[in-house]
Design a protein around this motif. Structure first.
Motif, short mmCIF file in Angstrom:
data_model
loop_
_atom_site.label_atom_id
_atom_site.label_comp_id
_atom_site.label_asym_id
_atom_site.label_seq_id
_atom_site.Cartn_x
_atom_site.Cartn_y
_atom_site.Cartn_z
N ILE A 25 -7.40 38.51 -4.43
CA ILE A 25 -6.22 37.76 -4.00
C ILE A 25 -6.64 36.37 -3.50
O ILE A 25 -7.74 36.21 -2.96
CB ILE A 25 -5.41 38.50 -2.91
N ALA A 28 -6.17 30.83 0.97
CA ALA A 28 -6.03 29.37 1.16
C ALA A 28 -6.44 29.05 2.59
O ALA A 28 -7.62 29.12 2.93
CB ALA A 28 -4.61 28.94 0.82
N GLY A 30 -5.61 30.85 5.18
CA GLY A 30 -5.89 32.14 5.83
C GLY A 30 -5.02 32.45 7.03
O GLY A 30 -5.21 33.46 7.69
N GLU A 90 6.44 22.93 11.61
CA GLU A 90 6.25 24.29 11.09
C GLU A 90 5.31 25.14 11.94
O GLU A 90 5.56 26.31 12.19
CB GLU A 90 5.70 24.19 9.66
N GLY A 103 -0.07 27.88 0.26
CA GLY A 103 0.10 29.12 1.02
C GLY A 103 1.50 29.24 1.59
O GLY A 103 2.08 30.33 1.65
N THR A 104 2.07 28.11 2.01
CA THR A 104 3.43 28.13 2.56
C THR A 104 4.43 28.55 1.49
O THR A 104 5.32 29.37 1.74
CB THR A 104 3.79 26.72 3.10
N ALA A 106 3.70 30.28 -1.26
CA ALA A 106 3.43 31.67 -1.65
C ALA A 106 3.95 32.65 -0.60
O ALA A 106 4.42 33.73 -0.94
CB ALA A 106 1.93 31.86 -1.86
N ILE A 152 -0.89 28.81 -7.52
CA ILE A 152 -0.15 27.56 -7.34
C ILE A 152 -1.19 26.45 -7.27
O ILE A 152 -2.16 26.56 -6.49
CB ILE A 152 0.67 27.60 -6.04
C1 FAD Z 1 0.71 32.45 14.71
C2 FAD Z 1 1.42 32.13 13.41
C3 FAD Z 1 2.61 31.47 13.46
C4 FAD Z 1 3.28 31.18 12.27
N1 FAD Z 1 4.45 30.51 12.34
C5 FAD Z 1 5.09 30.20 11.22
C6 FAD Z 1 6.29 29.44 11.27
O1 FAD Z 1 6.74 29.04 12.34
N2 FAD Z 1 6.95 29.16 10.12
C7 FAD Z 1 6.43 29.58 8.93
O2 FAD Z 1 7.05 29.32 7.90
N3 FAD Z 1 5.27 30.28 8.82
C8 FAD Z 1 4.61 30.60 9.94
N4 FAD Z 1 3.45 31.29 9.86
C9 FAD Z 1 2.97 31.72 8.54
C10 FAD Z 1 1.89 30.82 7.89
O3 FAD Z 1 1.17 30.08 8.84
C11 FAD Z 1 2.40 29.87 6.84
O4 FAD Z 1 3.20 30.51 5.88
C12 FAD Z 1 1.21 29.16 6.17
O5 FAD Z 1 1.66 27.92 5.76
C13 FAD Z 1 0.50 29.91 5.06
O6 FAD Z 1 -0.50 29.06 4.46
P1 FAD Z 1 -2.04 29.46 4.33
O7 FAD Z 1 -2.68 28.38 3.55
O8 FAD Z 1 -2.63 29.75 5.67
O9 FAD Z 1 -1.93 30.81 3.48
P2 FAD Z 1 -2.92 32.07 3.38
O10 FAD Z 1 -2.88 32.89 4.62
O11 FAD Z 1 -4.26 31.67 2.89
O12 FAD Z 1 -2.17 32.84 2.19
C14 FAD Z 1 -0.84 33.31 2.36
C15 FAD Z 1 -0.41 34.03 1.07
O13 FAD Z 1 -0.28 33.10 0.01
C16 FAD Z 1 -1.17 33.41 -1.06
N5 FAD Z 1 -1.64 32.11 -1.53
C17 FAD Z 1 -2.17 31.12 -0.76
N6 FAD Z 1 -2.40 30.03 -1.51
C18 FAD Z 1 -2.03 30.33 -2.77
C19 FAD Z 1 -2.03 29.60 -3.99
N7 FAD Z 1 -2.47 28.32 -4.07
N8 FAD Z 1 -1.57 30.22 -5.10
C20 FAD Z 1 -1.11 31.49 -5.04
N9 FAD Z 1 -1.08 32.23 -3.91
C21 FAD Z 1 -1.53 31.66 -2.79
C22 FAD Z 1 -2.24 34.31 -0.44
O14 FAD Z 1 -2.82 35.17 -1.38
C23 FAD Z 1 -1.42 35.06 0.59
O15 FAD Z 1 -0.71 36.11 -0.02
C24 FAD Z 1 2.74 31.59 11.02
C25 FAD Z 1 1.52 32.25 11.00
C26 FAD Z 1 0.85 32.52 12.17
C27 FAD Z 1 -0.48 33.23 12.11
#
Ligand code: FAD
Length: 244
Positions: A25, A28, A30, A90, A103-104, A106, A152
């Motif tokens: 999986i 990104a 994380g 966000e 990640g957002t 996805a 993505i």
């Molecule tokens: C404490 C906390 C607070 C949060 N608050 C909010 C909030 O207020 N609002 C909100 O919307 N979200 C919130 N989130 C959720 C999260 O932070 C966001 O959705 C974030 O932007 C995910 O991005 P990431 O790069 O960290 O994704 P990751 O954790 O790396 O991945 C998330 C998912 O997307 C998939 N993925 C990632 N990148 C890709 C890609 N390029 N192509 C295909 N699949 C992919 C991964 O496999 C996984 O399933 C919060 C999370 C935490 C831990």
């Protein structure tokens, strides 16, 4: 934390797709994956070395690489100010430096004000998978999810017409219970609402609750959320000078 049983860091998209085809999986920023307490063993493909974090303009569009972080979005002056502000709102700063735009998209979080801002900027998502590259509209991707085994690679947004968000939350710093983001262009008024469906949705600016059936929770009942969607949409539309 999930039980990561393997970690890969490919340097090409082709290698990453091979790994996804073998059940890995994408990893990104994380912030979702590493906070997941599901004990199911997973093999992760780290996307950091794929060179997907550029932000660049192309005619009247802006292309956001999937690995651009929310901090990159919040501080990049090419972004429409409403999108940059939504990226800032966000997440707290510690998570903004990790979380990515890919990640957002996805994660499809129902409360994501950044997804709402991308929706009103007519976002299209570039996806690459076993069958090649394709572009999917953001509303379609949010409702259907990412095609199996795909990545993505970028999100493209239309420039022009600033967006404005109106929201109601328990505290000013909290995630909105419901928010409405509006953008006015020569072609009309775009409105996206959070907190009323499984993911942020584009709505009819004059009838924002048509077809919606939000779930209630401790933050707000179904009826309260519908009423907020109506009131906040009217305020956001008025703020951008839409629909007289
Ligand atoms: C404490 C906390 C607070 C949060 N608050 C909010 C909030 O207020 N609002 C909100 O919307 N979200 C919130 N989130 C959720 C999260 O932070 C966001 O959705 C974030 O932007 C995910 O991005 P990431 O790069 O960290 O994704 P990751 O954790 O790396 O991945 C998330 C998912 O997307 C998939 N993925 C990632 N990148 C890709 C890609 N390029 N192509 C295909 N699949 C992919 C991964 O496999 C996984 O399933 C919060 C999370 C935490 C831990």
């Amino acid at each position: 934390m999930p039980r990561a049983i393997a970690y890969h860091r490919p340097s090409t998209v082709a290698e990453a797709l091979d790994l996804l085809g073998n059940g890995c999986i994408p990893l990104a920023g994380g912030t979702v994956l590493n906070a997941d307490d599901d004990p199911t063993p997973v093999s992760m493909v780290d996307l950091q070395a794929l060179n997907l974090s550029d932000i660049a303009t192309n005619d009247d569009e802006l292309r956001l690489g999937a690995m651009a972080t929310l901090h990159d979005l919040a501080t990049n002056h090419q972004l429409p100010s409403g999108v940059a502000e939504a990226a800032r709102a966000e997440l707290p700063s510690t998570l903004r430096t990790l979380a990515t735009v890919g990640g957002t998209v996805a994660a499809r979080n129902a409360d994501s004000v950044l997804l709402a801002a991308l929706l009103v900027h007519e976002a299209a998502v570039e996806v690459v998978g076993p069958g090649g590259s394709t572009t999917i509209t953001l509303p379609h991707l949010l409702s259907e999810g990412i095609p199996e085994g795909s990545l993505i690679t970028a999100v493209r947004i239309a420039l022009g017409g600033e967006s404005v968000r109106r929201s109601t939350a328990r505290t000013p710093a909290d995630q909105p219970i419901v928010s409405a983001t509006a953008r006015q262009t020569q072609d009309g008024t775009w409105v996206a609402v959070t907190g009323v469906a499984d993911h942020p949705v584009l709505v009819d600016p004059e009838n924002p609750t048509v077809g919606l059936n939000p779930s209630g929770d401790f933050r707000g009942s179904r009826d309260y959320r519908c009423r907020l969607a109506e009131v906040l949409t009217a305020r956001a539309v008025a703020a951008v000078g839409g629909i007289a």
